[in-house]
Design a protein around this motif. Structure first.
Motif, PDB file in Angstrom:
ATOM      1  N   VAL A 476       4.298  -1.084  -9.806  1.00 36.88           N
ATOM      2  CA  VAL A 476       3.075  -0.647 -10.577  1.00 36.88           C
ATOM      3  C   VAL A 476       3.061  -2.296 -11.697  1.00 36.88           C
ATOM      4  N   ALA A 477       2.675  -2.678 -11.640  1.00 42.71           N
ATOM      5  CA  ALA A 477       2.434  -4.230 -12.373  1.00 42.71           C
ATOM      6  C   ALA A 477       1.930  -4.284 -13.008  1.00 42.71           C
ATOM      7  N   THR A 478       2.019  -5.354 -14.700  1.00 41.84           N
ATOM      8  CA  THR A 478       1.052  -5.683 -15.171  1.00 41.84           C
ATOM      9  C   THR A 478       1.063  -7.084 -16.021  1.00 41.84           C
ATOM     10  N   GLY A 479       0.530  -7.637 -16.673  1.00 41.07           N
ATOM     11  CA  GLY A 479       0.606  -8.477 -17.640  1.00 41.07           C
ATOM     12  C   GLY A 479       0.941  -9.935 -15.933  1.00 41.07           C
ATOM     13  N   CYS A 480       1.573 -10.894 -16.362  1.00 48.02           N
ATOM     14  CA  CYS A 480       1.731 -12.290 -15.603  1.00 48.02           C
ATOM     15  C   CYS A 480       2.353 -11.958 -14.463  1.00 48.02           C
ATOM     16  N   SER A 481       3.007 -10.831 -14.356  1.00 46.90           N
ATOM     17  CA  SER A 481       3.859 -10.745 -13.482  1.00 46.90           C
ATOM     18  C   SER A 481       3.235 -10.170 -12.490  1.00 46.90           C
ATOM     19  N   ALA A 482       1.631  -9.079 -12.522  1.00 47.34           N
ATOM     20  CA  ALA A 482       1.321  -8.754 -11.747  1.00 47.34           C
ATOM     21  C   ALA A 482       0.601 -10.196 -11.046  1.00 47.34           C
ATOM     22  N   HIS A 483       0.231 -10.903 -12.013  1.00 47.85           N
ATOM     23  CA  HIS A 483      -0.762 -12.571 -11.199  1.00 47.85           C
ATOM     24  C   HIS A 483       0.992 -13.202 -10.363  1.00 47.85           C
ATOM     25  N   SER A 484       2.064 -13.151 -10.281  1.00 47.62           N
ATOM     26  CA  SER A 484       2.917 -13.361  -9.416  1.00 47.62           C
ATOM     27  C   SER A 484       3.045 -12.846  -8.461  1.00 47.62           C
ATOM     28  N   LEU A 485       2.602 -11.139  -8.174  1.00 50.50           N
ATOM     29  CA  LEU A 485       3.133 -10.358  -6.594  1.00 50.50           C
ATOM     30  C   LEU A 485       1.101 -11.107  -6.311  1.00 50.50           C
ATOM     31  N   GLY A 486       0.295 -11.288  -7.252  1.00 48.65           N
ATOM     32  CA  GLY A 486      -1.167 -11.390  -6.483  1.00 48.65           C
ATOM     33  C   GLY A 486      -0.883 -12.341  -5.925  1.00 48.65           C
ATOM     34  N   LYS A 487      -0.280 -13.332  -6.485  1.00 49.45           N
ATOM     35  CA  LYS A 487       0.005 -14.971  -5.440  1.00 49.45           C
ATOM     36  C   LYS A 487       0.167 -14.346  -4.155  1.00 49.45           C
ATOM     37  N   PHE A 488       1.257 -13.796  -3.671  1.00 51.50           N
ATOM     38  CA  PHE A 488       2.031 -13.924  -2.969  1.00 51.50           C
ATOM     39  C   PHE A 488       1.831 -12.952  -2.349  1.00 51.50           C
ATOM     40  N   GLY A 489       0.698 -12.361  -1.880  1.00 53.22           N
ATOM     41  CA  GLY A 489       0.033 -11.386  -1.718  1.00 53.22           C
ATOM     42  C   GLY A 489       0.407  -9.489  -1.686  1.00 53.22           C
ATOM     43  N   LEU A 490       0.889  -9.476  -2.787  1.00 55.52           N
ATOM     44  CA  LEU A 490       1.810  -7.891  -2.897  1.00 55.52           C
ATOM     45  C   LEU A 490       0.719  -7.463  -3.605  1.00 55.52           C
ATOM     46  N   LEU A 491      -0.584  -7.640  -3.935  1.00 58.53           N
ATOM     47  CA  LEU A 491      -1.234  -6.666  -4.361  1.00 58.53           C
ATOM     48  C   LEU A 491      -2.093  -6.463  -3.348  1.00 58.53           C
ATOM     49  N   SER A 492      -1.701  -6.361  -2.171  1.00 63.35           N
ATOM     50  CA  SER A 492      -3.066  -6.321  -1.035  1.00 63.35           C
ATOM     51  C   SER A 492      -1.695  -5.306  -0.020  1.00 63.35           C
ATOM     52  N   SER A 493      -1.828  -4.938   1.187  1.00 62.33           N
ATOM     53  CA  SER A 493      -2.309  -4.303   2.342  1.00 62.33           C
ATOM     54  C   SER A 493      -0.824  -5.348   2.860  1.00 62.33           C
ATOM     55  N   GLU A 494      -0.933  -6.807   2.311  1.00 62.86           N
ATOM     56  CA  GLU A 494      -0.455  -7.742   3.792  1.00 62.86           C
ATOM     57  C   GLU A 494       0.735  -6.835   2.920  1.00 62.86           C
TER      58      GLU A 494
END
Ligand code: MSK
Length: 644
Positions: A476-494
């Motif tokens: 699970v993620a919060t803050g700017c590290s969540a943004h890092s993960l979002g930029k690289f497809g980790l916040l989706s089923s990809e």
């Protein structure tokens, strides 16, 4: 000069940001990435925490390795100096969260009194909080209940004795009892801050272990009086987040639209900017734009992403990059993590940086003073400035990196429980706990905190997440590290391609029960203050199993830590017995004692945070190595809990 600069591939893995760094170099503009290279090696004394500036007899510094003087003028040793400096740094990290919470409570009060233009968006949560605080709710109008809760929150800043109300109503009773034994129960957040600063002054607390217990006390205060209070009251005012789909990366900036960025932390202005951007759309069309596009940076981004699906351009380390696109008309900032360089960078572009708080101004920025009562007026002024600046663009300087990535967010604890209810309506936590017990989910890691120009941007956050996922650790993620993960497809089923089979199965099954192909590989739980949501989830799991958080196979990790706020959050996790991995060593290396207390395991010494609380600090800069150290600790905790 140019030859000395690092290659952009060594600075960030975000190709859009790489493009903007190259553009900045061509145009002679400096960004944090190049300023970081210019600064070069850091001061050893500062890095080790052995520089004492507590009085005018100094500054004194202890030479590492036993060479030269080993005490300051007053006789302070390296252990004492390091412990005091560390406590002060954690206090500095906690203060912004406390102030954040107080400002949200004041906004709730003014809203209840009809003085501020916000609504009570989540009356059920308000009533639930009021009841748990022991306040009367029956027969009262919702505004009266809101006023009582706001006053209770504000009074808690004055309470001289007893327990912080948000701590009393949320903490696990066994954990609370252990904290009582250690005498680290806070009564009020302002007092804790004053006492912390008082105890590190010249001639005061000189016991390193006592000072470290003070760090844990601040962590508890940060978590309950700062994070938890903020999240609760924000949910009341702005609504509790639910699943939203959005987009990430610099491609969210739109060429034909008026682009306005919100940046900082406290959501009161950001939320209103989003509202007024919709309302003033026609004014933007009148100047030739197709409309108004609001996007976010840092935790203001998280607040409006989680509740409204507003897209995110980037995180802390590359906050200057949106200006470099030449297509951002206004950047409205409030406080925390806002680089003072922004107006300097914007000198070469048409972006207007707008500060909004009286205690957070930047030379070169415009200033429009925000108060909750003036929220509509200020947000309109921000949006109109953006519209007015649209015509000032220099087409020669415009370059928007095209990459854009889909992402899902909005995973509040309530949303996670809702999703699980679609698997087991009677007993929603059962599927999660059963899968943890069965080993399909090895454990849970919260990836939190920042990006830091000292680390290749997004790389450590992303690699850490991938390695954990591969070994069936739920992230699970919060803050700017969540943004890092979002930029690289980790916040989706990809991102499911990175998950081990067990975890993939669970995410797919729960996702499908909710009408999705699968849940995202990582669940985005919000902003920095929303680390309280993670604590709530962990507490719910612990209560379900009948243990404490310290007994669970869970950990926190902040691979690209930058802000001392992340240390305060780390102390909050640590006080609950949750291990905390850091990718950059906090300035404690100058004291063997302090380092051992924080990083040593209970097998090595009882007088460690591991021995006293059940969790320790893990320092490892390599994210793959770090993931494996964390996994080993998770396995240890599983063995103790499930007898594996
Ligand atoms: S904004 S504290 S850089 S997470 Fe919360 Fe990002 Fe760290 Fe600031």
């Amino acid at each position: 000069m140019k030859e000395k600069l690092l290659s952009v591939e060594d600075l960030t893995i975000d190709t859009g940001v790489q493009q903007m760094i190259l553009k900045s170099r061509d145009e002679g503009v400096k960004t944090a990435f190049d300023r970081n290279s210019e600064i070069g090696a850091r001061c050893t004394f500062g890095e080790l925490g052995v520089c004492c500036k507590r009085c005018l007899a100094g500054p004194c510094r202890i030479l590492p390795g036993g060479k030269g003087p080993q005490t300051g003028v007053c006789g302070a040793t390296a252990d004492q100096i390091v412990a005091r400096n560390f406590l002060e740094m954690v206090a500095q990290g906690m203060a912004p969260h406390i102030e954040h919470a107080r400002e949200v409570a004041l906004t709730l009060l003014e809203t209840a009194e009809g003085k501020a233009p916000y609504e009570i968006k989540n009356p059920e949560k308000l009533i639930n909080i009021a009841s748990r605080l022991g306040l009367t709710v029956d027969g009262k109008e919702i505004e009266e209940v809101a006023k009582d809760v706001a006053l209770k929150a504000l009074e808690s800043f004055q309470q001289q004795y007893g327990i912080l109300p948000w701590l009393e109503m949320n903490a696990n009773q066994k954990t609370l009892a252990r904290w009582k034994e250690l005498n680290i129960i806070p009564a009020n957040a302002h007092q804790e801050l004053t006492v912390a600063i008082n105890r590190v002054t010249m001639g005061s607390d000189a016991d390193p272990v006592n000072l470290l217990l003070g760090v844990m006390r601040l962590g508890i205060t940060d978590g309950y009086a700062g994070l938890h209070l903020s999240t609760d009251l924000q949910d009341v005012l702005f609504g509790t987040p639910g699943l939203v789909k959005s987009k990430y990366r610099l491609g969210v900036i739109k060429e034909k639209m008026v682009n306005i960025s919100v940046h900082g932390h406290i959501p009161m202005l950001a939320d209103k900017v989003v509202e007024w951007a919709e309302k003033l759309e026609d004014e933007a069309k009148a100047v030739g734009a197709e409309g108004i596009n609001v996007f976010g940076i840092c935790c203001s981004a998280n607040e409006v992403l989680m509740r409204k699906g507003i897209p995110v351009a980037t995180n802390f380390a590359s906050q200057e990059a949106p200006i470099l696109t030449g297509a951002v008309e206004a950047m409205a900032v409030d406080i925390q993590c806002v680089m003072p360089s922004l107006p300097t960078v914007s000198n070469d572009y048409h972006t207007e940086v707008i500060t909004s708080l009286p205690y957070s101004k930047i030379p070169g920025a415009s200033h429009i003073e925000f108060t909750p009562a003036k929220a509509d007026e200020v947000a309109q002024a921000v949006v109109r400035k953006g519209i007015a600046n649209f015509g000032k663009r220099d087409p020669e300087k415009m370059q928007i990196p095209p990459e854009i990535v889909d992402a899902y967010a909005g995973f509040s604890t309530e949303q996670i429980v809702e999703a699980l209810k679609n698997v087991n309506p009677e007993d929603p936590l059962k599927p999660l706990v059963d899968n943890i017990k069965a080993g399909n989910i090895l454990g849970v890691v919260a990836l939190v905190g920042c990006t830091n120009p000292r680390v290749k941007q997004d790389w450590a956050n992303v690699e850490m997440a991938k390695e954990l996922l591969k070994h069936n650790v739920m992230v699970v993620a919060t803050g700017c590290s969540a943004h890092s993960l979002g930029k690289f497809g980790l916040l989706s089923s990809e991102g499911l391609e990175y998950c081990g089979d067990g975890l993939k199965q669970v995410l797919t099954a729960v996702g499908q029960a909710n009408g999705m192909e699968a849940l995202p590989s990582v669940l985005h739980m919000g902003s920095c203050v929303d680390n309280s949501r993670i604590a709530d989830l962990v507490s719910a799991l612990a209560d379900y199993i009948g243990v404490e958080a310290k007994d669970l196979p869970v950990a926190g990790s902040t691979p690209e830590i930058m802000n001392p706020k992340a240390l305060a959050i780390g102390a909050y996790f640590l006080a609950h017995g949750v291990d905390v991995h850091v990718g950059i060593m906090p300035p404690i290396g100058g004291s063997e004692l302090v380092t051992n207390v924080l990083t040593g395991s209970k097998e090595e010494h009882e007088l460690t945070t591991d021995g006293l609380f059940g969790g320790k600090v893990i320092y490892e800069k390599d994210p793959i190595e770090a993931a494996h150290v964390v996994i080993e600790r998770i396995k240890q905790k599983r063995a103790e809990l499930f007898g594996e």
